[in-house]
Design an enzyme around this catalytic site. Sequence first.
Site, PDB file in Angstrom:
ATOM      1  N   HIS A 138     -65.691  62.761  19.583  1.00 32.06           N
ATOM      2  CA  HIS A 138     -65.861  62.561  21.033  1.00 32.06           C
ATOM      3  C   HIS A 138     -67.229  61.952  21.347  1.00 32.06           C
ATOM      4  CE1 HIS A 138     -64.412  64.227  25.176  1.00 32.06           C
ATOM      5  NE2 HIS A 138     -64.989  63.043  25.298  1.00 32.06           N
ATOM      6  N   ILE A 139     -67.500  60.805  20.761  1.00 29.59           N
ATOM      7  CA  ILE A 139     -68.801  60.155  20.919  1.00 29.59           C
ATOM      8  C   ILE A 139     -68.741  58.921  21.819  1.00 29.59           C
ATOM      9  CG2 ILE A 139     -69.673  60.992  18.704  1.00 29.59           C
ATOM     10  CD1 ILE A 139     -69.038  58.187  17.556  1.00 29.59           C
ATOM     11  N   GLY A 140     -67.637  58.742  22.538  1.00 30.93           N
ATOM     12  CA  GLY A 140     -67.489  57.537  23.348  1.00 30.93           C
ATOM     13  C   GLY A 140     -68.669  57.264  24.261  1.00 30.93           C
ATOM     14  N   GLY A 141     -69.155  58.286  24.935  1.00 35.08           N
ATOM     15  CA  GLY A 141     -70.284  58.113  25.847  1.00 35.08           C
ATOM     16  C   GLY A 141     -71.598  58.571  25.266  1.00 35.08           C
ATOM     17  N   GLU A 165     -61.090  70.856  21.062  1.00 35.62           N
ATOM     18  CA  GLU A 165     -62.308  70.393  20.415  1.00 35.62           C
ATOM     19  C   GLU A 165     -63.271  71.561  20.244  1.00 35.62           C
ATOM     20  OE1 GLU A 165     -63.866  67.151  22.675  1.00 35.62           O
ATOM     21  OE2 GLU A 165     -62.107  65.873  22.355  1.00 35.62           O
ATOM     22  N   ARG A 207     -58.520  60.684  26.606  1.00 37.45           N
ATOM     23  CA  ARG A 207     -58.383  62.137  26.679  1.00 37.45           C
ATOM     24  C   ARG A 207     -57.479  62.613  25.549  1.00 37.45           C
ATOM     25  NH1 ARG A 207     -62.396  62.233  28.375  1.00 37.45           N
ATOM     26  NH2 ARG A 207     -63.181  62.574  30.482  1.00 37.45           N
TER      27      ARG A 207
END
EC number: 1.1.1.95
Length: 466
Positions: A344-347, A313, A284
Amino acid sequence: MDIKGGRRGNVEDSLNKLSLSPPDNNSSFLSNHFQVRKSYSQAPARTLKPFASEDIKILLLENVNQSALSNLKDEGYQVEFLKTSMSEDDLVEKIKGVHAIGIRSKTRLTRRVLEAADSLIVIGCFCIGTNQVDLDFAAERGIAVFNSPYANSRSVAELVIGYIISLARQVGDRSLELHRGEWNKVSSGCWEIRGKTLGIIGYGHIGSQLSVLAEAMGLHVVYYDILPIMPLGSAKQLSSLPELLHRADFVSLHVPASPETKNMISSKEFAAMKEGSYLINASRGTVVDIPALVDASKSGKIAGAAIDVYPSEPAGNGKDKFVDSLNSWTSELTHCKNIILTPHIGGSTEEAQYNIGIEVSEALTRYINEGNSIGAVNFPEVSLRSLTEADRNAARVLFVHRNVPGVLRQVNELFIDHNIKSQFSDSRGDIAYLVADISDCTPGSLEALHQKLESLPCKINTRLLY
């Protein structure tokens, strides 16, 4: 139907129209606080479903995966699908008459938005985080919130492994240099990851999967969590955060956003880290004090970092979005050496988004059709077994109320003319949720029961499923 804002109709007419075939669009409907379940002769269990499911309006924002859209349309719901998020002002107007909304991380469901949501009963967050929703106020309004805590764990863990290798070999900087035409073949400050120590802060679904992958790559794994958690493989739990920071070559954060985790990695923590170590944050954006990170990078205290999440963001993709007007330190951060920045591409993998779509859409369907709140993040978790074909004259009562003494007595007194087949009640903070299956139901008795439940001073939300 049971959904607020639906068309009212004659209850007895609607019950008389129950058959093995789906109703046509011109059928009469139950009152706007009743649902009717379709019956299927080939299945012993009766699935609670809206009699006129096309009257249930669902709004999906932020390009939620098509798996969710297909699932919800298969239920017969009226689904509106948008690829973008919406501003608060636009959402205040758009959410009126909506019974369920699906969002990802950009849409903010604030108190103002929820106050305008005159028909909303459930929210689906197609992601892990739920800090974009005012969870407490949603609960006060009797609105359950569901998320997807598991579906993207593997994708995030794999990305972190990629960060570890890329940081150790300075891949990000070498790539940028070559894009500019500069050939810079160096080995100084570049390392194998075998034999190094990975420190994981937060040993939950993602942290534990990362632990397994890291050990397979030859890393030693230590972790810190506020709870005692059994390790996977040869990982070792440490008793304090400073001990982990002192021992780890790579520090990876996997904690939720909360007052306790805000800026949990700041100047003091960077000072405690090993010289030449690396920081990774794919959890986060509020967890890391970015100005302190910039200072640690410029001073050489850390050899690099990978950041996937930020305090603020952009609401959408495009050029000139990640700028100082968004976060005042942006320019300084982008000029630091060996700092990998991702949006924010983790998922953000096809597999993760597909699985998230399935997981959350099924949770929404279970809550709408059955009142099943298992997995809700802000709401008492209650579930009853499915009604069977033998339960021809049974109804399910869903009663959200304030958690005050005497409510169960008052409700059970209203059930005096019915047999209670099963009942379950649970509470969470100031909110309580009662689910009861009652038999010996007639259209008239259900109308009367609904009116009496609505008149109770503790009532927040009432639905009857039939």
